[in-house]
Scaffold this motif. Structure first.
Motif, PDB file in Angstrom:
ATOM      1  N   VAL A 185       0.332  -1.188  -0.346  1.00 14.59           N
ATOM      2  CA  VAL A 185       0.632  -0.113   0.203  1.00 14.59           C
ATOM      3  C   VAL A 185       0.782   1.374  -0.012  1.00 14.59           C
ATOM      4  O   VAL A 185       0.571   2.616  -0.638  1.00 14.59           O
ATOM      5  N   PRO A 186       2.381   1.449   0.604  1.00  9.12           N
ATOM      6  CA  PRO A 186       2.562   2.495   0.955  1.00  9.12           C
ATOM      7  C   PRO A 186       3.192   2.851  -1.033  1.00  9.12           C
ATOM      8  O   PRO A 186       3.187   4.466  -0.709  1.00  9.12           O
ATOM      9  N   ALA A 187       2.996   2.060  -1.646  1.00 11.97           N
ATOM     10  CA  ALA A 187       3.725   2.582  -3.018  1.00 11.97           C
ATOM     11  C   ALA A 187       2.375   3.380  -3.294  1.00 11.97           C
ATOM     12  O   ALA A 187       2.736   4.253  -4.640  1.00 11.97           O
ATOM     13  N   LEU A 188       1.053   3.506  -2.752  1.00  2.00           N
ATOM     14  CA  LEU A 188      -0.438   4.162  -3.761  1.00  2.00           C
ATOM     15  C   LEU A 188       0.020   5.860  -2.558  1.00  2.00           C
ATOM     16  O   LEU A 188      -1.583   6.479  -3.125  1.00  2.00           O
ATOM     17  N   CYS A 189       0.320   5.637  -2.017  1.00  5.52           N
ATOM     18  CA  CYS A 189       0.827   6.824  -0.660  1.00  5.52           C
ATOM     19  C   CYS A 189       1.405   8.234  -1.237  1.00  5.52           C
ATOM     20  O   CYS A 189       2.177   8.800  -0.525  1.00  5.52           O
ATOM     21  N   VAL A 190       2.411   7.826  -2.437  1.00  4.90           N
ATOM     22  CA  VAL A 190       3.534   8.575  -2.179  1.00  4.90           C
ATOM     23  C   VAL A 190       3.052   9.318  -3.669  1.00  4.90           C
ATOM     24  O   VAL A 190       2.669   9.090  -5.268  1.00  4.90           O
ATOM     25  N   PRO A 191       2.615  11.251  -3.352  1.00  4.32           N
ATOM     26  CA  PRO A 191       3.030  11.626  -1.952  1.00  4.32           C
ATOM     27  C   PRO A 191       2.389  11.687  -1.067  1.00  4.32           C
ATOM     28  O   PRO A 191       1.849  11.852   0.098  1.00  4.32           O
ATOM     29  N   ASP A 192       0.718  11.425  -1.575  1.00  3.38           N
ATOM     30  CA  ASP A 192      -0.467  11.166  -0.365  1.00  3.38           C
ATOM     31  C   ASP A 192      -1.424  10.010  -1.274  1.00  3.38           C
ATOM     32  O   ASP A 192      -1.155   9.745  -2.106  1.00  3.38           O
ATOM     33  N   CYS A 193      -2.634  10.101  -0.163  1.00  6.91           N
ATOM     34  CA  CYS A 193      -3.745   9.082  -1.270  1.00  6.91           C
ATOM     35  C   CYS A 193      -4.785   8.668  -0.318  1.00  6.91           C
ATOM     36  O   CYS A 193      -4.930   9.934   1.217  1.00  6.91           O
ATOM     37  N   ALA A 194      -5.500   8.324   0.075  1.00  7.12           N
ATOM     38  CA  ALA A 194      -6.882   8.352   0.775  1.00  7.12           C
ATOM     39  C   ALA A 194      -7.031   7.667   1.891  1.00  7.12           C
ATOM     40  O   ALA A 194      -5.565   6.832   2.174  1.00  7.12           O
ATOM     41  N   PRO A 195      -7.575   8.645   3.216  1.00  8.76           N
ATOM     42  CA  PRO A 195      -7.362   7.944   4.340  1.00  8.76           C
ATOM     43  C   PRO A 195      -7.376   6.070   4.983  1.00  8.76           C
ATOM     44  O   PRO A 195      -6.517   6.250   5.500  1.00  8.76           O
ATOM     45  N   ALA A 196      -8.045   5.793   4.272  1.00 12.32           N
ATOM     46  CA  ALA A 196      -8.222   4.092   4.599  1.00 12.32           C
ATOM     47  C   ALA A 196      -7.030   4.074   3.721  1.00 12.32           C
ATOM     48  O   ALA A 196      -7.289   2.491   4.198  1.00 12.32           O
ATOM     49  N   LEU A 197      -6.223   3.833   2.430  1.00 11.41           N
ATOM     50  CA  LEU A 197      -4.855   3.760   1.861  1.00 11.41           C
ATOM     51  C   LEU A 197      -3.824   3.970   3.506  1.00 11.41           C
ATOM     52  O   LEU A 197      -3.118   2.814   3.425  1.00 11.41           O
ATOM     53  N   TRP A 198      -4.216   4.991   3.455  1.00 10.14           N
ATOM     54  CA  TRP A 198      -3.298   4.826   4.928  1.00 10.14           C
ATOM     55  C   TRP A 198      -3.348   3.952   5.510  1.00 10.14           C
ATOM     56  O   TRP A 198      -1.938   4.069   6.178  1.00 10.14           O
ATOM     57  N   GLN A 199      -4.205   3.957   6.689  1.00 13.47           N
ATOM     58  CA  GLN A 199      -5.013   3.205   7.335  1.00 13.47           C
ATOM     59  C   GLN A 199      -4.136   1.674   7.104  1.00 13.47           C
ATOM     60  O   GLN A 199      -3.904   0.727   8.441  1.00 13.47           O
ATOM     61  N   GLN A 200      -3.837   1.427   6.368  1.00 14.71           N
ATOM     62  CA  GLN A 200      -4.175  -0.226   5.836  1.00 14.71           C
ATOM     63  C   GLN A 200      -2.098  -0.582   5.492  1.00 14.71           C
ATOM     64  O   GLN A 200      -2.005  -1.368   4.453  1.00 14.71           O
ATOM     65  N   ARG A 201      -1.021   0.543   5.519  1.00 13.79           N
ATOM     66  CA  ARG A 201      -0.467   0.516   5.737  1.00 13.79           C
ATOM     67  C   ARG A 201       0.181   0.024   6.379  1.00 13.79           C
ATOM     68  O   ARG A 201      -0.310  -0.812   7.920  1.00 13.79           O
ATOM     69  N   ALA A 202       0.944  -1.943   6.425  1.00 11.85           N
ATOM     70  CA  ALA A 202       0.994  -1.754   7.316  1.00 11.85           C
ATOM     71  C   ALA A 202       2.062  -1.637   8.786  1.00 11.85           C
ATOM     72  O   ALA A 202       1.725  -2.065  10.029  1.00 11.85           O
ATOM     73  N   ASN A 203       2.391  -0.459   8.929  1.00 12.15           N
ATOM     74  CA  ASN A 203       3.240   0.147   9.477  1.00 12.15           C
ATOM     75  C   ASN A 203       2.619   1.146   9.780  1.00 12.15           C
ATOM     76  O   ASN A 203       3.184   1.865  11.222  1.00 12.15           O
TER      77      ASN A 203
END
Length: 340
Positions: free
Chosen positions: A173-191
């Motif tokens: 999931v972090p690959a989808l959060c560069v530079p930003d992403c939806a809140p639900a994706l931030w929260q589904q990162r492993a860390n």
């Protein structure tokens, strides 16, 4: 039937697995609310609009099922052409839970969990008996937030069935959060802080049967190479089966969307859990399922066509700029030990 971004995400997953250590990242238990502390009042808007049930849920004569969808889709898109069709054919009572203000489940999962908590309570009252909660991806995990932080829901749930659930997040999931992403994706990162809180205290609870189904070839939810992967659960007192579809059919290669929709092995395991005491038992699954292309209930023509449309829907939602925020939502006060 492959996600159009599967190959890119698999490559990122391989690289991230080498870079990330301690991916579950759970902090000390004293950081979070005790597991027996009552949960807060539900404040999400339009709670009553979030639950839709078949008529036979009321005073149900068999275990009713609450369906919870994945990120980027709603219940109709996730289950309307698969499990809803099957349950109607089998006469199984069910409800669906959807946020009336966040149709595609892209927002803060702490808010989403309020709707699931409401659904569990309302279904239990309607049915007059414990229910099953069954979901895909985010939906295969989100009921655990309710069980963790609203302990009154635990006696209301008999079965939890996760299909590629993000129980410990994903290193992809972090690959989808560069530079930003939806809140639900931030929260589904492993860390993520959300994942740490979700698994704080204990992962399962006595009296509940947990069936966690995953695929080793899932391009979104990784690592999932064995029962120590992200979807699997351990400890806490629940009755647990962690099972890869490849344990039933070694040559199966379902990707992420298939696991929660048309995959016949996942369906067989889910139905086994729903029709027997305790979680699914892979030994009860007939190996003839390995020769099937679709789960029962799915239309042989419109099912695959709908799946193709769903793939496009997921890709579109992942790229919508309006969903994106620069960081993970803060944990709500009730999650923490210090909260009054």
């Amino acid at each position: 039937m492959r996600s159009p971004i599967r190959h890119r995400l698999l490559a990122v997953a391989a690289a991230t697995l080498l870079a990330v250590t301690g991916w579950s990242g759970v902090a000390g238990a004293d950081t979070y609310a005790p597991v027996d502390r009552p949960g807060p009042a539900l404040t999400a808007p339009r709670l009553a609009d979030s639950l839709n049930c078949t008529a036979d849920v009321r005073n149900a004569t068999r275990e009713p099922i609450l369906l919870t969808p994945a990120t980027t889709v709603d219940s109709e898109q996730n289950f309307g052409f698969t499990y809803e069709r099957l349950f109607r054919q089998l006469g199984v009572p069910y409800c669906t839970s959807d946020s009336p203000v966040d149709r595609y489940n892209m927002g803060d999962l702490q808010v989403r969990a309020q709707y699931v908590t409401y659904a569990i309570r309302e279904m239990y009252k309607l049915a007059g008996r414990p229910i099953a909660v069954m979901g895909h991806s985010q939906g295969g995990m989100i009921m655990r937030w309710s069980l963790r932080f609203w302990p009154d829901t635990r006696h209301m749930v008999d079965d939890v069935i996760g299909m590629a659930g993000t129980n410990h997040g994903s290193v992809v999931v972090p690959a989808l959060c560069v530079p930003d992403c939806a809140p639900a994706l931030w929260q589904q990162r492993a860390n993520s802080e959300f994942v740490k809180a979700l698994n704080s205290g204990q992962e399962t609870f006595p009296g509940i049967s947990y069936t966690e189904i995953y695929s080793r070839t899932d391009e979104f939810v990784q690592p999932n190479l064995d029962d120590h992967g992200t979807s699997s659960l351990h400890g806490g007192g629940g009755n647990i089966t962690n099972v890869a579809v490849q344990e039933v059919c070694p040559l199966a290669v379902p990707e992420h969307l298939l696991i929660g929709t048309l995959d016949p092995v996942t369906s067989a395991l889910a139905i086994d859990a729903l029709t027997h005491p305790g979680p699914a038992d892979p030994a009860r699954i007939e190996r003839s399922v390995c020769g099937r292309l679709l789960m029962p209930g799915a239309h042989p023509v419109t099912g695959p066509l709908t799946f193709a449309t769903l793939t496009a829907q997921v890709t579109a939602q992942l790229t919508v700029a309006a969903h994106r925020v620069p960081s993970e939502p803060a944990l709500a006060c009730y999650v923490t030990a210090r909260c009054p």
